[in-house]
Design an enzyme around this catalytic site. Sequence first.
Site, PDB file in Angstrom:
ATOM      1  N   GLY A 113       0.839  -1.194   0.000  1.00 15.69           N
ATOM      2  CA  GLY A 113       0.000   0.000   0.000  1.00 15.69           C
ATOM      3  C   GLY A 113       0.874   1.244   0.000  1.00 15.69           C
ATOM      4  N   GLY A 115       2.398   2.997   2.299  1.00 18.41           N
ATOM      5  CA  GLY A 115       3.648   2.995   3.051  1.00 18.41           C
ATOM      6  C   GLY A 115       4.725   2.183   2.356  1.00 18.41           C
ATOM      7  CB  ILE A 137      -9.068  -4.085   2.221  1.00 19.37           C
ATOM      8  CG1 ILE A 137      -8.783  -3.462   3.587  1.00 19.37           C
ATOM      9  CG2 ILE A 137      -8.538  -5.501   2.148  1.00 19.37           C
ATOM     10  CD1 ILE A 137      -9.667  -4.032   4.689  1.00 19.37           C
ATOM     11  CG  ASP A 138      -8.212   1.023   4.075  1.00 21.52           C
ATOM     12  OD1 ASP A 138      -8.832   0.001   4.421  1.00 21.52           O
ATOM     13  OD2 ASP A 138      -7.567   1.731   4.876  1.00 21.52           O
ATOM     14  NE  ARG A 173     -32.185  -4.671  20.104  1.00 22.28           N
ATOM     15  CZ  ARG A 173     -31.860  -5.847  20.624  1.00 22.28           C
ATOM     16  NH1 ARG A 173     -31.252  -6.747  19.878  1.00 22.28           N
ATOM     17  NH2 ARG A 173     -32.156  -6.119  21.866  1.00 22.28           N
ATOM     18  N   GLY A 181     -11.266   1.408   6.938  1.00 27.50           N
ATOM     19  CA  GLY A 181     -11.119   2.612   6.119  1.00 27.50           C
ATOM     20  C   GLY A 181     -10.484   3.685   6.987  1.00 27.50           C
ATOM     21  NE  ARG A 182      -4.463   4.001   9.556  1.00 21.96           N
ATOM     22  CZ  ARG A 182      -4.486   3.628  10.837  1.00 21.96           C
ATOM     23  NH1 ARG A 182      -4.939   2.450  11.167  1.00 21.96           N
ATOM     24  NH2 ARG A 182      -4.031   4.422  11.784  1.00 21.96           N
ATOM     25  NE  ARG A 275     -28.267  -4.897  21.948  1.00 21.75           N
ATOM     26  CZ  ARG A 275     -29.118  -4.213  22.717  1.00 21.75           C
ATOM     27  NH1 ARG A 275     -29.148  -2.884  22.658  1.00 21.75           N
ATOM     28  NH2 ARG A 275     -29.960  -4.850  23.531  1.00 21.75           N
ATOM     29  CG  LEU A 282     -14.820 -10.984  10.850  1.00 22.36           C
ATOM     30  CD1 LEU A 282     -16.289 -10.879  11.216  1.00 22.36           C
ATOM     31  CD2 LEU A 282     -14.404 -12.453  10.762  1.00 22.36           C
TER      32      LEU A 282
HETATM   33  O1  F6P Z   1      -4.981  -0.168   5.733  1.00 23.35           O
HETATM   34  C1  F6P Z   1      -5.684  -1.341   5.814  1.00 23.35           C
HETATM   35  C2  F6P Z   1      -6.241  -1.537   7.185  1.00 23.35           C
HETATM   36  O2  F6P Z   1      -7.032  -2.697   7.136  1.00 23.35           O
HETATM   37  C3  F6P Z   1      -7.031  -0.346   7.732  1.00 23.35           C
HETATM   38  O3  F6P Z   1      -8.300  -0.272   7.196  1.00 23.35           O
HETATM   39  C4  F6P Z   1      -6.958  -0.600   9.207  1.00 23.35           C
HETATM   40  O4  F6P Z   1      -7.072   0.593   9.957  1.00 23.35           O
HETATM   41  C5  F6P Z   1      -5.608  -1.188   9.382  1.00 23.35           C
HETATM   42  O5  F6P Z   1      -5.250  -1.775   8.152  1.00 23.35           O
HETATM   43  C6  F6P Z   1      -5.553  -2.211  10.488  1.00 23.35           C
HETATM   44  O6  F6P Z   1      -4.245  -2.634  10.652  1.00 23.35           O
HETATM   45  P1  F6P Z   1      -3.787  -3.768  11.675  1.00 23.35           P
HETATM   46  O7  F6P Z   1      -3.917  -5.073  10.959  1.00 23.35           O
HETATM   47  O8  F6P Z   1      -2.406  -3.410  12.002  1.00 23.35           O
HETATM   48  O9  F6P Z   1      -4.714  -3.693  12.850  1.00 23.35           O
END
Ligand code: F6P
Length: 357
Positions: A113, A115, A137-138, A173, A181-182, A275, A282
């Site tokens: 990705g 980084g 995945i984001d 509910r 999705g960071r 809730r 997952l």
């Molecule tokens: O960047 C992909 C991602 O799945 C983000 O959506 C999520 O915040 C992060 O990775 C979670 O990372 P880790 O597996 O270190 O908890």
Amino acid sequence: MRIGILNCGGDCPGLNAVIHGVVGAADQLGWEVIGFRDGFEGLLPPGDFTMLRPQDTIGIVKQGGTILGTTNKGHFAAKVGEGDIAEVPPETVARAKRTMDQLEISALIIVGGDGSLTTGLQLYREGWPIIGVPKTIDNDLSATAMTFGFDSAITTVVDGLDRLHTTGASHKRVMVLEVMGRHAGWIALWGGMAGAADVVLLPEIPFDLQKVADFIKKRDALSYHSTLVVVAEGAKMPEGGLVTVDDNHGGEVRLGGIGEQVARRLSELTGKDTRATILGHLQRGGAPTSLDRILGQRFGVMAVSLARDGMFGRMVSYQAYHVDSVPIEEAVSQLRLVTPESEMVKAARAVGICLGD
Ligand code: F6P
């Protein structure tokens, strides 16, 4: 000719399909492939790697995770936070280069990705024969319309929403689903729309929970007593901002918990039973969808074509149903975020989804 492949950062459904694509295409050219384990760490002397022959990748296309292992920590982390880029130290680069030279690697395919590709760009600028393959995945990488893994993630979101729908409707509910999705809300928006969510809350569109509560009350008045809310983990609470579980995770904060906060607030504002569910990893695990299996293999094959043509410093890119390539720097210069005025957002609004603004 011998080429290397590594994947880095969080795992992603379809990684094994890329490996299969690379190994198959390389074999047709009579090339050898070496897979480095646990991302760039596998390059550090004495080297942690394995030969990948076509018989080693039989049956992996349908497997989730990655046969090579991965890490989003370690010696090569280029991004330690949003917009905060750390260069890999010269001595670490030099040590890794020794492994490359000893193994006579003439192209290194990095499946990663933002980084990992930023690290790849640094190495390319220092003379390494780097080729990038976008992975997240984001789906927030620039210069590619889609990354593999995204379709698998939203398929899991849809499955979750379908299940929450029936239990939510039975109990009248408000059901809140927190998804990954960071920085970007693609998973929330696409997953929410496909899963017939009523409310979708994104990092890119500031929301007002009173407006969401009014929307829920209006639905109640129309006899829709259950409401499905999707919220991206990277969305910001109107008062309080990002919700994190751990602020000290090797530089990058661990997001999580906004679903619970949104649910609690909506319960206070509407008086309804609510809730929250966190879908979490997952979304990253399990078998890739057909689309991701195909996209992954095509990306792998294209990466080998780029190596054959000596087109280093480029990243495989998916544009308008076609797999091509772009300079890596185009992909890492900025993230691809949901544009509030885009056709997709307009379509979500048009079908009655409340974005909380
Ligand atoms: O960047 C992909 C991602 O799945 C983000 O959506 C999520 O915040 C992060 O990775 C979670 O990372 P880790 O597996 O270190 O908890």
